[in-house]
Design an enzyme around this catalytic site. Structure first.
Site, PDB file in Angstrom:
ATOM      1  N   LYS A 104     -14.632  28.998  52.247  1.00 40.21           N
ATOM      2  CA  LYS A 104     -13.940  29.429  51.030  1.00 40.21           C
ATOM      3  C   LYS A 104     -13.966  28.329  49.960  1.00 40.21           C
ATOM      4  O   LYS A 104     -14.367  27.198  50.228  1.00 40.21           O
ATOM      5  CB  LYS A 104     -12.504  29.803  51.388  1.00 40.21           C
ATOM      6  CG  LYS A 104     -12.406  31.018  52.304  1.00 40.21           C
ATOM      7  CD  LYS A 104     -10.948  31.297  52.648  1.00 40.21           C
ATOM      8  CE  LYS A 104     -10.780  32.511  53.522  1.00 40.21           C
ATOM      9  NZ  LYS A 104      -9.350  32.761  53.818  1.00 40.21           N
ATOM     10  N   TYR A 134     -12.423  42.402  49.971  1.00 37.91           N
ATOM     11  CA  TYR A 134     -11.073  42.356  50.523  1.00 37.91           C
ATOM     12  C   TYR A 134     -10.287  43.640  50.243  1.00 37.91           C
ATOM     13  O   TYR A 134      -9.063  43.661  50.342  1.00 37.91           O
ATOM     14  CB  TYR A 134     -10.316  41.136  49.978  1.00 37.91           C
ATOM     15  CG  TYR A 134     -10.796  39.849  50.591  1.00 37.91           C
ATOM     16  CD1 TYR A 134     -10.491  39.526  51.905  1.00 37.91           C
ATOM     17  CD2 TYR A 134     -11.585  38.952  49.874  1.00 37.91           C
ATOM     18  CE1 TYR A 134     -10.935  38.347  52.485  1.00 37.91           C
ATOM     19  CE2 TYR A 134     -12.039  37.772  50.445  1.00 37.91           C
ATOM     20  CZ  TYR A 134     -11.709  37.479  51.747  1.00 37.91           C
ATOM     21  OH  TYR A 134     -12.148  36.319  52.324  1.00 37.91           O
ATOM     22  N   ARG A 182     -13.684  32.923  65.806  1.00 39.67           N
ATOM     23  CA  ARG A 182     -12.241  32.936  65.567  1.00 39.67           C
ATOM     24  C   ARG A 182     -11.558  31.781  66.296  1.00 39.67           C
ATOM     25  O   ARG A 182     -10.628  31.171  65.778  1.00 39.67           O
ATOM     26  CB  ARG A 182     -11.655  34.290  65.929  1.00 39.67           C
ATOM     27  CG  ARG A 182     -12.260  35.383  65.017  1.00 39.67           C
ATOM     28  CD  ARG A 182     -11.528  36.648  64.948  1.00 39.67           C
ATOM     29  NE  ARG A 182     -10.202  36.549  64.379  1.00 39.67           N
ATOM     30  CZ  ARG A 182      -9.916  36.456  63.076  1.00 39.67           C
ATOM     31  NH1 ARG A 182     -10.903  36.392  62.192  1.00 39.67           N
ATOM     32  NH2 ARG A 182      -8.672  36.414  62.659  1.00 39.67           N
ATOM     33  N   ASN A 224      -7.200  28.149  53.444  1.00 39.80           N
ATOM     34  CA  ASN A 224      -7.416  27.800  54.850  1.00 39.80           C
ATOM     35  C   ASN A 224      -8.890  27.611  55.223  1.00 39.80           C
ATOM     36  O   ASN A 224      -9.274  27.796  56.361  1.00 39.80           O
ATOM     37  CB  ASN A 224      -6.732  28.826  55.750  1.00 39.80           C
ATOM     38  CG  ASN A 224      -7.228  30.239  55.529  1.00 39.80           C
ATOM     39  OD1 ASN A 224      -8.269  30.455  54.936  1.00 39.80           O
ATOM     40  ND2 ASN A 224      -6.478  31.208  56.008  1.00 39.80           N
TER      41      ASN A 224
END
Length: 141
Positions: free
Chosen positions: A11, A51, A87, A114
């Site tokens: 990100k 999203y 994950r 994050n």
């Protein structure tokens, strides 16, 4: 466990911090192979579409604004159980709750910023990969 693919995004905060190489190293160390990668600047329309599942949630506008605030690194990871493995490597969404040694525990500043996104299921991985990459852009298995 089967060979699968999953989508990962470094990100804007991860790109700004210059930790792309560290993130990639963690994927590779965990046995995941990067089979496609692209740096890009998401448009508002792209971020809203990607999203869209969160459109009704109160954080949607802030999430879209954050995701268009700078370039992102989008990649497809491949490996045995790639969705769950990625994950695990990422850690919990909230870095304060993420296990030590995970990307988010080590590199993230907050639950909002994050560092990484990862598909949460094989079905979502297929949809998310197709959002960013055509089949011909993926290295063959």
């Amino acid at each position: 466990m089967s060979l699968e693919r999953t989508l990962s995004i470094v990100k804007p905060d991860g790109v700004r911090k210059n930790v792309i190489g560290d993130v990639f190293h963690r994927f590779e160390k965990a046995g995941l192979r990067i089979v496609a990668a692209r740096m890009m600047q998401l448009t508002q329309a792209q971020a809203e579409a990607f999203y869209g599942v969160h459109r009704a949630r109160p954080f949607f506008r802030d999430l879209v604004s954050y995701m268009i605030s700078g370039p992102v690194m989008v990649q497809v990871l491949e490996g045995e159980g790639a969705v769950l493995k990625n994950r695990d490597v990422m850690g919990a969404t909230d870095p304060k709750k993420a296990a030590p040694g995970t990307i988010r525990a080590d590199l993230a500043d907050s639950i909002e910023q994050n560092v990484v996104h990862g598909s949460d299921s094989a079905d979502n991985a297929a949809r998310e990969i197709a959002f960013f990459f055509s089949e011909t852009e993926l290295c063959p298995r």
